[in-house]
Design an enzyme around this catalytic site. Sequence first.
Site, short mmCIF file in Angstrom:
data_model
loop_
_atom_site.label_atom_id
_atom_site.label_comp_id
_atom_site.label_asym_id
_atom_site.label_seq_id
_atom_site.Cartn_x
_atom_site.Cartn_y
_atom_site.Cartn_z
CG HIS A 44 66.72 -73.28 3.85
ND1 HIS A 44 67.10 -74.22 2.93
CD2 HIS A 44 65.51 -73.68 4.31
CE1 HIS A 44 66.15 -75.14 2.82
NE2 HIS A 44 65.17 -74.84 3.65
N GLY A 131 60.28 -87.25 9.33
CA GLY A 131 60.01 -86.41 8.17
C GLY A 131 59.08 -85.25 8.47
N GLY A 133 60.13 -82.32 9.80
CA GLY A 133 60.89 -81.08 9.94
C GLY A 133 61.39 -80.87 11.36
CG LEU A 134 59.37 -81.52 14.33
CD1 LEU A 134 58.27 -82.10 15.20
CD2 LEU A 134 59.58 -80.04 14.65
CB SER A 135 66.07 -82.59 13.29
OG SER A 135 67.34 -83.07 12.97
CD GLU A 172 70.67 -85.71 7.61
OE1 GLU A 172 70.87 -85.86 8.83
OE2 GLU A 172 69.63 -85.21 7.15
CG ASP A 184 68.73 -80.50 11.47
OD1 ASP A 184 68.47 -79.31 11.73
OD2 ASP A 184 68.27 -81.11 10.49
P1 ADP Z 1 63.38 -85.05 9.56
O1 ADP Z 1 64.81 -85.05 9.96
O2 ADP Z 1 62.79 -83.68 9.45
O3 ADP Z 1 62.53 -85.93 10.41
P2 ADP Z 1 64.49 -86.28 7.23
O4 ADP Z 1 63.95 -86.57 5.87
O5 ADP Z 1 65.72 -85.50 7.34
O6 ADP Z 1 63.31 -85.65 8.08
O7 ADP Z 1 64.79 -87.67 7.98
C1 ADP Z 1 63.76 -88.63 8.10
C2 ADP Z 1 64.34 -89.99 7.81
O8 ADP Z 1 65.24 -90.39 8.87
C3 ADP Z 1 63.30 -91.09 7.80
O9 ADP Z 1 62.69 -91.18 6.54
C4 ADP Z 1 64.13 -92.31 8.12
O10 ADP Z 1 64.82 -92.76 6.99
C5 ADP Z 1 65.15 -91.76 9.11
N1 ADP Z 1 64.74 -91.96 10.52
C6 ADP Z 1 64.54 -91.01 11.44
N2 ADP Z 1 64.20 -91.52 12.64
C7 ADP Z 1 64.19 -92.85 12.49
C8 ADP Z 1 63.90 -93.95 13.35
N3 ADP Z 1 63.56 -93.77 14.64
N4 ADP Z 1 64.01 -95.20 12.83
C9 ADP Z 1 64.36 -95.38 11.55
N5 ADP Z 1 64.62 -94.40 10.68
C10 ADP Z 1 64.53 -93.13 11.13
MG MG Z 2 66.42 -84.28 8.85
#
Ligand code: ADP
Ligand code: MG
Length: 389
Positions: A44, A131, A133-135, A172, A184
């Site tokens: 953050h 989701g 936290g690994l982007s 985003e 990220d």
């Molecule tokens: P993080 O970036 O930590 O994984 P976020 O909430 O920022 O978590 O992003 C996760 C979201 O990104 C998912 O809920 C989905 O909407 C989208 N997403 C990420 N990767 C994919 C993928 N391979 N296919 C479809 N949607 C994806």
């Molecule tokens: Mg993210």
Amino acid sequence: MTYLDPGDPQHFATRLRSAFADRYGRAPAVVGRAPGRVNLIGEHTDYNRGLVLPVALPHATYAAAAPRADGRVRVGSRQQDDEWEGTIATAGPGGPQGWAAYAAGVLWSLTEAGFDLPGMDLLVDGSVPLGAGLSSSAALECSVAVAALAVAGVTLDDDTRARVVQACIRAEGEVAGAPTGGMDQAVAMLAEDGSALLIDFDTDESRPVPLPLPALTLLVTDTRVQHELTDGGYGERRADCEAAAAELRLPSLRAASLEQVERIRDDRVRRRARHVVTETARVQPVADALVAGDREELARLLALSHASMRDDFEISCEELDAAVAVAIESGAVGARMTGGGFGGSSVAVVPDERVEAVMRAIDTEFALRGFTAPAHLRAEPSAGAGLVG
Ligand code: ADP
Ligand code: MG
């Protein structure tokens, strides 16, 4: 035990090409790849003009694309059931919902940034857990950007990479509605193989920090506690940081000293600001300790960072605290929660010979406490986005 293998890029690309052909009835022209990331220190701090030290993962998102002559856009994902169809002009704010906002939104924001893109079909697949936290979000955005620009015949030079970072942040924030700070997307586009990336958000400069990590492994544990950055927690933290900077009459918390922060009147806002200021101050020392292999210093700084996120910034949770504590008890040099928080992952620096034991100890503790079984992965510092094959 759940262990997440990154998968081989060539294998992913081959599988994705055939899934694309099955779905759309023709071969893709290109396959782009962009990595997930784990942040080693500096949480953050990006939107406070501070410092961060992320590492690109070998786990990545792959996007296959083929141009269309009719200007239309279709986006599909092997991780999601729903497809989105529209045009680049309808892919902006208020257009695609859910996961498609991240993918189609990038076509819109790249076009807004002056790139001339044709309509196209896109299909994505990947090994970054969603989701966690690994982007996975930035990996998705950047893989789509790389594929879309290749389809448009744009070369991915340094200047283009920098513009892609900004376009993905915009998609985003404005299309998906998640106001992230830019770390990220920057690491997904700019990381170099074998290095972490030290980014200074005050000057927008970044430099690779080579991490040979002799006899040490970066072990990531996904607690499987889901966070959603479009929920309130992240935005509330940003608002508190802005309130702190405003009270101190500073453009951002980067300019604040610890002494100034301790004078903030509201207890919550003061603790939020204290986290940001102390966390940015830990980034360069952690980079130095990693390069020097100084285990004691790493242990100390990672512990301080975790406590700061737990107590001052209040973004940890029981599962993250447990993963960090058990990693250290079972032989890690140091550990902390990583990413935006409210769930997600922890990262531990672990002597190679202790990795198996640490993973097992965390699994056992989670089972005893009735938590969902976690997943583990090794974060071998990897390269930023590019084309595959
Ligand atoms: P993080 O970036 O930590 O994984 P976020 O909430 O920022 O978590 O992003 C996760 C979201 O990104 C998912 O809920 C989905 O909407 C989208 N997403 C990420 N990767 C994919 C993928 N391979 N296919 C479809 N949607 C994806
Ligand atoms: Mg993210």
